[in-house]
Enzyme design. Structure first.
Site, short mmCIF file in Angstrom:
data_model
loop_
_atom_site.label_atom_id
_atom_site.label_comp_id
_atom_site.label_asym_id
_atom_site.label_seq_id
_atom_site.Cartn_x
_atom_site.Cartn_y
_atom_site.Cartn_z
N HIS A 376 0.82 -1.21 0.00
CA HIS A 376 0.00 0.00 0.00
C HIS A 376 0.86 1.27 0.00
O HIS A 376 0.34 2.38 0.08
CB HIS A 376 -0.92 -0.03 1.23
CG HIS A 376 -2.00 1.00 1.22
ND1 HIS A 376 -2.06 2.03 2.14
CD2 HIS A 376 -3.07 1.18 0.40
CE1 HIS A 376 -3.11 2.78 1.89
NE2 HIS A 376 -3.74 2.30 0.84
N LYS A 378 3.39 4.41 -1.10
CA LYS A 378 3.50 5.35 -2.21
C LYS A 378 4.86 6.04 -2.11
O LYS A 378 5.08 6.89 -1.24
CB LYS A 378 2.40 6.41 -2.20
CG LYS A 378 1.01 5.87 -2.57
CD LYS A 378 0.26 5.36 -1.38
CE LYS A 378 -1.17 4.95 -1.76
NZ LYS A 378 -1.87 4.30 -0.65
N ASP A 383 16.98 9.74 -8.72
CA ASP A 383 18.44 9.92 -8.63
C ASP A 383 18.96 9.83 -7.20
O ASP A 383 20.02 10.39 -6.89
CB ASP A 383 18.86 11.26 -9.24
CG ASP A 383 18.68 11.28 -10.75
OD1 ASP A 383 18.60 10.20 -11.35
OD2 ASP A 383 18.60 12.40 -11.32
N HIS A 542 -8.55 12.17 1.32
CA HIS A 542 -7.75 10.94 1.24
C HIS A 542 -6.40 11.10 1.92
O HIS A 542 -5.53 10.24 1.81
CB HIS A 542 -7.56 10.54 -0.23
CG HIS A 542 -7.05 9.16 -0.44
ND1 HIS A 542 -5.76 8.89 -0.85
CD2 HIS A 542 -7.65 7.95 -0.27
CE1 HIS A 542 -5.59 7.59 -0.95
NE2 HIS A 542 -6.72 6.99 -0.60
N LYS A 544 -3.41 11.30 4.81
CA LYS A 544 -3.05 10.49 5.98
C LYS A 544 -1.92 11.21 6.72
O LYS A 544 -0.73 10.98 6.44
CB LYS A 544 -2.60 9.10 5.55
CG LYS A 544 -3.59 8.37 4.61
CD LYS A 544 -2.86 7.88 3.39
CE LYS A 544 -3.73 7.38 2.27
NZ LYS A 544 -4.85 6.59 2.50
N ASP A 549 1.53 17.74 19.55
CA ASP A 549 2.17 18.93 20.11
C ASP A 549 2.82 19.70 18.97
O ASP A 549 2.23 19.85 17.90
CB ASP A 549 3.16 18.53 21.21
CG ASP A 549 2.46 17.78 22.35
OD1 ASP A 549 1.24 17.95 22.51
OD2 ASP A 549 3.14 17.01 23.07
#
Length: 624
Positions: A376, A378, A383, A542, A544, A549
């Site tokens: 899952h 991404k 380089d 969508h 996450k 703090d």
């Protein structure tokens, strides 16, 4: 151990208690055949012994090659065998080597009786190696703490090492690597205090992600399998560094070798840029890919050859034909709509493509539950200079979504690249089970952590829960799917009850409609505890992200649900830089203006059909 196919450029340190060489044949075979030992810079051995009138450490040094030297120091005889500390080093990579030796204090009798009844106090030694690794001055302590005794005894032995180091000329990197025999500490809650005591003097536990280094069955076949963490690697460094630490589950001892690969770096500034919607992130990612000169490493759960997917394909093909190494790691289930023609076009152009866990793998091996074992993550690394991570996939349907992607440059890019490399080679070799734990970090304010299926630990989940426990003023988070495990919910409730401002931002409408209903199951309890819940109304949410703090933040691929916590490959960037955290927190407050707060009174008035569905869906939350 899949990454051994790579050309290694890091400093490698291995520590291994070899159990008095009782499993001599298997021990020697492991050193001969396991690629982790090839070219190792320093090998620290506890409970080295003697076989055929030769020390085991001498034989191991001989096996590793003519460039290896060793020091073997017996501490005592144990059950008729020599018990020794040893250190083996590579004379080609380490220069100006000096090796010292000193005794560790005996455990107090009361501690020995209290914590380890039946274990007598033992003589314990510590070897010290000083050397130059390139231009970096190293000091490596190779101790073997006593089995008897509790936290105070371990701290007393640690303190002797600390004072020895403080009395010597300053080394740029100081390691403490060995069997610290933390048998009793897990039972008495001492692992964390011991780690905190080491941190007080500047030592970082770079083996923190490892929870198992010893198995009772390796020593006593008649015992049930009991596993504990006894072996540690602590580091105090004046330089920036990146590292990975893992454990090798190999035969030869009741302990498993603990391996760290570490690269020292000159201090570098980390720069970043956030993208708060998919289109802007896609545009930036394509621009960096077009500038690639050596490599493009791309990993995604979803990649579809629609309008946006074809733009990425065009750049990948162009760069591959120009001699840039382009690798794509895509999840077979998440990217099932990617056409066969597109795959063939990419491959013919020279793009290397791997599909993670295709259906044929779990059907032919009758491992149906491994269907839930998905990649899952991404990740995009260009380089080895610039990296992207976050929640954005490659699918035109995501256009206009409120998501978060971060572009980052700095030392942590190497850790992100290592995470890609690790899973790439595991996928290449069809290794679907997590044979070792892995943590990828830098010494600066940024850390990259990965969760893996089959692993006994989950570094991202643990970082979340530990962060919430430490929260003093605020905990703000955004997640598109909310069905977390009980320990996460308990941490949230306790934080809210002790006065922490806990705010959850969730989507008004999800791309998975049943999750809108399932998520509501948790609202009543959280609202009663004082948690504030907001539903985002502007577009499909969508993102996450989370902040705690002003000194803790994360962005990545992990949703706050059971599936992401335990069953998926996930990757998150963690920050302790106040500026990075302020950027995320500022955007969170902007998002609240486009959201509706849910009150307990409002929630009680929801329709009866929804209440019934929430209860009916509860048993299926582990699959969300």
């Amino acid at each position: 151990m899949a990454e051994e196919s790579l050309e290694r450029k890091n400093f490698r340190l291995i520590t291994w208690n070899i159990h008095l060489a009782k499993h001599y044949t298997k021990l020697i075979e492991t050193v001969k055949t396991d690629p982790a030992f090839k070219g190792v810079d320093v090998l620290v051995l506890q409970e080295s012994s003697e076989t055929n009138n030769r020390s085991t450490s001498e034989e191991i040094a001989e096996l590793l090659g003519p460039q290896y030297a060793f020091r073997h120091e017996p501490a005592q005889r144990l059950r008729g065998r020599v018990q020794a500390n040893a250190i083996v080093w590579n004379t080609k990579t380490l220069k100006d080597v000096e090796v010292g030796l000193f005794k560790l204090p005996l455990v107090r009798r009361w501690d020995a009786l209290r914590y380890r009844k039946g274990f007598k106090r033992n003589e314990r030694l510590c070897l010290r190696l000083d050397a130059k690794y390139g231009s970096t001055s190293l000091r490596i302590y190779a101790p073997h703490f006593d089995t008897a005794g509790g936290l105070s005894s371990k701290l007393a032995q640690f303190d002797v090492i600390r004072r020895d180091n403080e009395g010597l000329p300053v080394a740029e990197a100081v390691f403490i690597a060995g069997d610290l025999n933390t048998f009793s500490l897990r039972k008495v809650g001492g692992l964390k205090p011991f780690r905190e005591a080491a941190a007080k003097y500047g030592f970082t536990d770079i083996s923190q992600a490892i929870t198992v280094t010893w198995n009772s069955r390796g020593a006593y076949r008649y015992l049930p399998s009991i596993e504990q963490k006894l072996d540690w690697i602590l580091l105090k460094s004046k330089m920036d560094y990146t590292y990975t630490t893992r454990v090798l589950r190999v035969p030869g001892s009741d302990h498993y070798p603990l391996v760290t690969d570490l690269r020292f770096q000159k201090p570098q500034e980390t720069t970043w840029e956030f993208y708060w919607c998919t289109e802007l992130a896609w545009k930036a990612m394509l621009q960096d890919c077009q500038k690639a000169e050596a490599s493009i490493d791309f990993e995604s759960y979803i990649f579809i050859d629609d309008a946006i997917g074809k733009q990425f394909m065009s750049v990948f093909i162009q760069k591959a034909q120009a001699g840039v190494r382009v690798r794509m790691l895509i999840d077979a289930l998440g990217s099932h709509l990617l056409s066969w023609e597109a795959l063939e076009t990419l491959r013919k152009a020279g793009v290397e493509i791997l599909e993670y866990n295709p259906p044929t793998s779990w059907i032919t091996r009758l491992k149906m539950f491994s269907l839930f074992n998905r990649d899952h993550r991404k990740i995009l690394v260009v380089d080895n200079r610039v990296a992207y991570t976050g929640g954005i996939g490659i699918n035109e349907i995501m256009s206009g979504w409120r998501d978060t992607q971060v572009r980052i440059q700095g030392p942590v890019v190497e850790a992100i690249a290592s995470a890609f490399e690790h899973l790439w080679y595991k996928t290449l070799k069809h290794e679907d089970e997590q044979a070792e734990n892995l943590i990828l970090q830098t010494s600066g304010p940024f850390t990259f952590r990965v969760n893996s299926p089959y692993s006994p630990i989950h570094p991202i989940a643990e970082a979340y829960i530990e962060g919430i426990h430490r929260a003093k003023s605020s905990f703000y988070f955004i997640t598109p799917y909310f069905a977390p495990p009980k320990e996460f919910l308990r941490a949230m409730v306790r934080a809210a009850k002790r006065g922490v401002d806990v705010r959850a931002l969730l989507p008004q409408k999800s791309d998975h409609p049943y999750l809108n209903v399932a998520t509501g199951y948790y609202f009543s309890g959280l609202l009663r505890a004082g948690v504030k819940i907001y539903l985002y109304e502007n577009s499909l949410l969508h993102s996450k992200t989370a902040t705690i703090d002003e000194d803790w933040a994360t962005v990545g691929s992990m949703n706050l649900d059971t599936l992401s916590f335990y069953y998926l490959h996930e990757a998150n960037l963690f920050s302790f830089d106040p500026r990075f955290n302020a950027d995320l927190q500022k955007q969170f407050l902007v998002d609240l203006k486009n959201s509706k707060e849910i009150t307990l009174a409002d929630w009680k008035r929801r329709p009866m059909w929804r209440k019934i569905l929430e209860v009916l869906l509860r048993p299926f939350h582990m699959f969300f």
